[in-house]
Design an enzyme around this catalytic site. Structure first.
Site, PDB file in Angstrom:
ATOM      1  N   ARG A   6      67.694 -28.571 -18.266  1.00 18.72           N
ATOM      2  CA  ARG A   6      66.536 -28.081 -17.354  1.00 18.72           C
ATOM      3  C   ARG A   6      66.935 -26.670 -17.044  1.00 18.72           C
ATOM      4  NH1 ARG A   6      62.291 -29.893 -18.751  1.00 18.72           N
ATOM      5  NH2 ARG A   6      61.190 -28.920 -16.694  1.00 18.72           N
ATOM      6  N   ASN A  59      57.955 -32.115 -13.755  1.00 18.08           N
ATOM      7  CA  ASN A  59      58.773 -32.254 -12.685  1.00 18.08           C
ATOM      8  C   ASN A  59      58.712 -33.627 -12.222  1.00 18.08           C
ATOM      9  OD1 ASN A  59      59.956 -29.852 -12.613  1.00 18.08           O
ATOM     10  ND2 ASN A  59      58.949 -28.992 -10.980  1.00 18.08           N
ATOM     11  N   GLU A 104      54.562 -27.622 -15.919  1.00 12.38           N
ATOM     12  CA  GLU A 104      55.767 -27.568 -15.278  1.00 12.38           C
ATOM     13  C   GLU A 104      55.586 -28.576 -14.083  1.00 12.38           C
ATOM     14  OE1 GLU A 104      58.090 -25.991 -15.892  1.00 12.38           O
ATOM     15  OE2 GLU A 104      57.519 -24.287 -17.088  1.00 12.38           O
TER      16      GLU A 104
HETATM   17  N1  ADP Z   1      58.589 -33.913  -8.202  1.00 10.70           N
HETATM   18  C1  ADP Z   1      59.524 -33.720  -7.720  1.00 10.70           C
HETATM   19  N2  ADP Z   1      60.398 -34.940  -7.404  1.00 10.70           N
HETATM   20  C2  ADP Z   1      61.508 -34.703  -6.996  1.00 10.70           C
HETATM   21  N3  ADP Z   1      62.242 -33.453  -7.124  1.00 10.70           N
HETATM   22  C3  ADP Z   1      61.706 -32.436  -7.728  1.00 10.70           C
HETATM   23  C4  ADP Z   1      60.319 -32.609  -8.145  1.00 10.70           C
HETATM   24  N4  ADP Z   1      59.805 -31.333  -8.559  1.00 10.70           N
HETATM   25  C5  ADP Z   1      61.215 -30.451  -8.428  1.00 10.70           C
HETATM   26  N5  ADP Z   1      62.113 -31.233  -7.869  1.00 10.70           N
HETATM   27  C6  ADP Z   1      63.617 -30.690  -7.738  1.00 10.70           C
HETATM   28  O1  ADP Z   1      63.541 -29.364  -7.714  1.00 10.70           O
HETATM   29  C7  ADP Z   1      64.307 -28.741  -8.551  1.00 10.70           C
HETATM   30  C8  ADP Z   1      63.866 -27.361  -9.246  1.00 10.70           C
HETATM   31  O2  ADP Z   1      62.784 -27.773  -9.986  1.00 10.70           O
HETATM   32  P1  ADP Z   1      62.236 -26.463 -10.929  1.00 10.70           P
HETATM   33  O3  ADP Z   1      62.321 -25.096 -10.382  1.00 10.70           O
HETATM   34  O4  ADP Z   1      61.006 -27.192 -11.670  1.00 10.70           O
HETATM   35  O5  ADP Z   1      63.283 -26.705 -12.223  1.00 10.70           O
HETATM   36  P2  ADP Z   1      63.820 -27.641 -13.159  1.00 10.70           P
HETATM   37  O6  ADP Z   1      62.505 -28.900 -13.390  1.00 10.70           O
HETATM   38  O7  ADP Z   1      64.080 -27.165 -14.584  1.00 10.70           O
HETATM   39  O8  ADP Z   1      64.973 -28.425 -12.529  1.00 10.70           O
HETATM   40  C9  ADP Z   1      64.698 -29.817  -9.515  1.00 10.70           C
HETATM   41  O9  ADP Z   1      65.747 -30.025 -10.196  1.00 10.70           O
HETATM   42  C10 ADP Z   1      64.475 -30.982  -8.617  1.00 10.70           C
HETATM   43  O10 ADP Z   1      65.745 -31.326  -8.091  1.00 10.70           O
END
Ligand code: ADP
Ligand code: ADP
Lengths: 147, 122, 147, 122
Positions: C108, C53, C49
């Site tokens: 996502r 991300n 995960e």
């Molecule tokens: N490493 C990262 N860099 C930038 N934005 C991130 C990162 N990890 C998460 N995000 C932001 O947080 C949101 C939620 O993440 P997550 O719960 O993993 O759901 P998803 O990956 O399905 O969108 C993402 O849609 C993104 O906007």
């Protein structure tokens, strides 16, 4: 050589259980290029030799850091670098002679470098006493036909 | 990684398994040498059929057992090496010390001793 | 917490095939501690995960570096850090809400952080817009009885 | 990683296999959506029995297929999830969108269409 299409750098301590970890890590990257089974086995073996040498000879009494770099190039060349900041080798040419070992007591066969040389296409060893040892190896693999 | 030891008459057979590297070789060596001490075989068979990986630490293992068996007037046979392990064996010229065979049969015996040592250490 | 009994740092580019590589690398280290199958699966999933991300959100248009650190402590705690130098997150609290996603188009689910939270014992996210994101996670594992 | 698609009457069954992550989900999604377009099923069964790993990308896959099937007046069934994948499903609350079953039977039919798509991409 051109820019790698994928690459990885791992740093881990010179614990003997990490010999296995180094093989898993290198397989993880190299297998993305879909090599033949025996080519992957050759690369795993060469990495195992180099990492074992850093553990056994580079840091005989202490635990130090080992750095493993793997790069995949577009022409299916695999680049591998294993380096330690251990005791170094006084005479690299002698060290690379088949059957030469400074640890016969430990059942070392003195064949680590010989295996690396015959399993990889190219190997370069640089070392400085008290500073450490770096082994760089290359191998061209035959990727399986992709659909 | 492990070794299963079977002693029949004057033959001691060590069935090695898993990955043989420097990390695991020490334990294999110890287990085999104890069995040599206890059974005084005239032939040691090292069976590699279940070995999944081996680097030159495995060659060191064979050479060390050769030395020990030679001192005791015995021989070493390397058996059933998978292709990739055969390659390591060839590079090392281990064929000069040990007989290399594809198949072997253990002597049948009424009194048979089986010692199973499985090292679960990964 | 005391010094780790083993640790590893891997650096690799934000290519989606490295999601698999990150799982292999983390398994390679964690499995040395003999965890239960479902604990290893939990950790692999959480790492998958966090790395996904960084690839999808951290570097949406470019390929950048991702750093993965794994540490094993004597008390069987696993420490994992995944960090990127990508675009960063404006509102971390909002980002961590279940079902919140900025990329619904890409299928996502917005459940990456929810999975990390429920599969690991502890998670801390630090991020700065334009500078990058770091996820630190801990999990206590039950090592199998050793003989 | 791959998907085997079996269309029988109004049921489309997708047997997924291997690791489902973001890297592989795109291709799975494409293959399943093409089969939905072509076969217009009223029920889509997603069979996870041969799936070896899944993260929330797999949940995104289920949710996306739910949206598509819902638009077309159909339903989604999630079948045969191994333990570790069931855990990811539970955390995500996917049970609100899809029926979750351990077993299923496909309608028997004379005219049956099997499409086998194996993606070898690792
Ligand atoms: N490493 C990262 N860099 C930038 N934005 C991130 C990162 N990890 C998460 N995000 C932001 O947080 C949101 C939620 O993440 P997550 O719960 O993993 O759901 P998803 O990956 O399905 O969108 C993402 O849609 C993104 O906007
Ligand atoms: N990383 C290293 N640091 C210090 N010395 C080394 C290193 N690698 C190899 N050597 C020296 O080179 C010798 C030959 O190495 P090798 O051919 O791999 O055989 P072996 O490991 O069985 O001794 C070793 O015995 C050691 O003296």
């Amino acid at each position: 050589m051109k820019r790698p299409i994928n690459d990885m750098k791992v740093v881990f301590p010179s614990l003997s259980e990490n010999e296995r970890f180094a093989r898993i890590a290198v397989s993880g990257i190299v297998s993305l290029a879909d090599p033949k089974i025996d080519e992957l086995a050759d690369i795993k073996t060469a990495v195992s030799e180099a990492v074992t040498n850093s553990i056994v000879h580079g840091y005989p009494e202490t635990v130090g850091k080992i750095e493993l770099t793997v790069r995949l190039y577009e022409d299916s060349t695999v680049y591998i670098k294993v380096s330690d900041k251990g005791c170094g080798i006084e005479d690299v040419q002698q060290a690379m002679l088949p059957l030469f070992t400074t640890r016969p007591d430990e059942d070392r066969a003195g064949l680590g470098f010989a295996v690396m040389e015959s399993f990889m296409d190219k190997i370069k060893v640089t070392s400085k006493v008290g500073r450490g040892t770096t082994v760089v190896m290359h191998k061209r693999i035959t990727p399986k036909e992709r659909k | 990684m492990g070794v299963e030891l079977i002693s029949r008459g004057k033959v001691l057979c060590a069935r090695l398994s898993g990955d043989i590297d420097h990390h695991g070789a020490k334990e294999l060596r110890r287990d085999i040498d104890i069995a040599i001490e206890e059974n005084c075989p005239s032939e040691l068979i090292l069976d590699f059929s279940a070995v999944t990986f081996m680097d030159s630490s495995g060659i060191g293992l064979v050479m060390g057992r050769y030395k020990l068996m030679n001192e005791r007037g015995g021989t070493v046979t390397v058996a059933k090496t998978p292709a990739y392990i055969g390659k390591v064996m060839r590079v090392s010229g281990v064929g000069k010390l040990a007989k290399i065979v594809n198949e072997y049969t253990l002597p049948k015996e009424d009194e048979q001793e089986v010692m199973k040592i499985e090292t679960t250490n990964q």
